[in-house]
Design an enzyme around this catalytic site. Structure first.
Site, PDB file in Angstrom:
ATOM      1  CB  ILE A 103      -4.405  -9.999  -7.618  1.00  8.64           C
ATOM      2  CG1 ILE A 103      -5.669  -8.907  -7.562  1.00  8.64           C
ATOM      3  CG2 ILE A 103      -3.273  -9.643  -6.890  1.00  8.64           C
ATOM      4  CD1 ILE A 103      -6.521  -9.082  -6.274  1.00  8.64           C
ATOM      5  CE1 TYR A 118     -15.608  -4.439   0.089  1.00 16.24           C
ATOM      6  CE2 TYR A 118     -17.382  -4.356   1.923  1.00 16.24           C
ATOM      7  CZ  TYR A 118     -16.031  -4.473   1.652  1.00 16.24           C
ATOM      8  OH  TYR A 118     -14.980  -4.589   2.446  1.00 16.24           O
ATOM      9  CG  ASP A 131     -18.558  -4.738   9.144  1.00 13.40           C
ATOM     10  OD1 ASP A 131     -17.336  -4.055   8.671  1.00 13.40           O
ATOM     11  OD2 ASP A 131     -19.334  -3.836   9.268  1.00 13.40           O
ATOM     12  N   GLY A 151      -2.851   0.542   0.008  1.00 16.43           N
ATOM     13  CA  GLY A 151      -3.964   0.639   1.064  1.00 16.43           C
ATOM     14  C   GLY A 151      -3.539   0.856   2.327  1.00 16.43           C
ATOM     15  CG  LEU A 207      -4.922  -4.400   6.726  1.00 21.33           C
ATOM     16  CD1 LEU A 207      -4.850  -3.842   8.040  1.00 21.33           C
ATOM     17  CD2 LEU A 207      -6.376  -5.406   6.409  1.00 21.33           C
ATOM     18  CB  ALA A 223     -10.083  -5.907  -1.196  1.00 21.48           C
ATOM     19  CE1 TYR A 224     -14.542  -1.355  -7.812  1.00 19.71           C
ATOM     20  CE2 TYR A 224     -15.975  -1.638  -5.622  1.00 19.71           C
ATOM     21  CZ  TYR A 224     -15.689  -0.938  -7.101  1.00 19.71           C
ATOM     22  OH  TYR A 224     -16.515  -0.070  -7.605  1.00 19.71           O
TER      23      TYR A 224
END
Length: 287
Positions: free
Chosen positions: A42, A130, A107, A15, A17, A65-66
């Site tokens: 994971i 989410y 956020d 991804g 990040l 992450a999803y």
């Protein structure tokens, strides 16, 4: 941090990040292992246990992450599996050896209401599958003694899809676009977030931090700035969140207060305008 005893596991390396965090660790000669879902599932407890047993991990930076906000409303099970069960499996291994863990949140865990920038200790009220799964992940990470939770927003980086790439692509076929103007937040360049994340993981200043580039903007004005910088003649028409009518709720207020970063001795990220300019040059999008 003594580099000879350090090996940082970075999940989600495929991804935006995770990719830039591994790049930053390599730049600083800090030993790390970057894994994607093909290297480590994971969500599989046994796989995670085996992986930790076979590697001498000292820290974990959990980026996997999803993140498909709209699809999470339909793919509830998969969203929960990745963001909650996956995080729990990593946390369980960190507990065994009292490892430091860094978890990236969003956020979206705040209410998204009002116009005041949210502080880390403000009341949380996630809306949508989410958002709820990311907050559940935060709660699991808080079971550890040594944790960092970094809440970021409007992410863009080289390794993956993002709003900027979408706008650049659309600019080759569209002369007009309708874009939401009543959602306000801070774009976050993964290169800049990675620097702060690596600075942080080298300390014991544990806790929750808001981490985004400086300054606030709407999606519509962000698009206008992108088109201006790449020299694209695209007219942007403002529309409301309600008109856009996305499947999942979006926060209208994604402004985050980053004063805690500075108070704890970390560097502010550059402005989003500066980050956007560097990113467009990096991607060769500027004409």
């Amino acid at each position: 941090m003594s580099n000879d005893k350090v090996c940082i596991l970075v999940t989600g390396v495929t991804g935006q990040l995770g990719f830039d965090i591994v790049k930053e660790l390599n730049k600083r000669n800090i030993s790390c292992i970057g894994v994607g879902s093909k290297d480590l599932d994971i969500t599989n407890k046994d796989d995670v246990e085996k992986f930790f047993a076979n590697h001498n991990i000292s820290h974990v930076i959990h980026c996997a992450a999803y993140t498909k906000v709209d699809m999470a409303e339909d793919e509830k099970e998969l969203n929960h599996k990745v963001n909650v069960i996956g995080t729990q499996n990593i946390v369980n291994e960190c507990k065994k050896s009292n490892l430091t863990m860094m978890y990236f949140s969003t956020d979206y865990v705040y209410s998204g209401l009002g116009e005041t920038p949210f502080k880390e200790n403000d009341e949380l009220n996630p809306i949508g599958e989410y958002a709820k799964s990311k907050l559940d992940g935060e709660k699991i990470v808080k079971e550890l003694e040594k944790y960092f939770i970094l809440r970021i927003s409007w992410v863009f980086g080289k390794n993956g899809n993002n709003f900027i790439k979408t706008m650049v692509k659309l600019s080759s076929t569209k002369t007009e676009l309708k874009i939401v103007s009543d959602q306000i937040g801070s774009p976050t360049y993964t290169v800049d977030a990675a620097k702060v994340a690596v600075d942080m993981i080298e300390t014991d200043k544990y806790g929750i931090y808001n981490v985004t580039n400086e300054g606030f903007v709407s999606w519509a004005d962000f698009a206008r700035e992108i088109f201006k910088l790449i020299g694209a003649d695209v007219k942007v028409y403002d529309i409301s969140t309600e008109e856009y009518n996305a499947k999942a709720s979006r926060p209208k207020n994604s402004r985050l207060d980053k004063s805690k970063l500075v108070e704890c001795g970390f560097n502010k990220l550059p402005t989003w305008q500066d980050a956007l300019d560097r990113y467009l040059k990096e991607e060769n999008f500027k004409k």
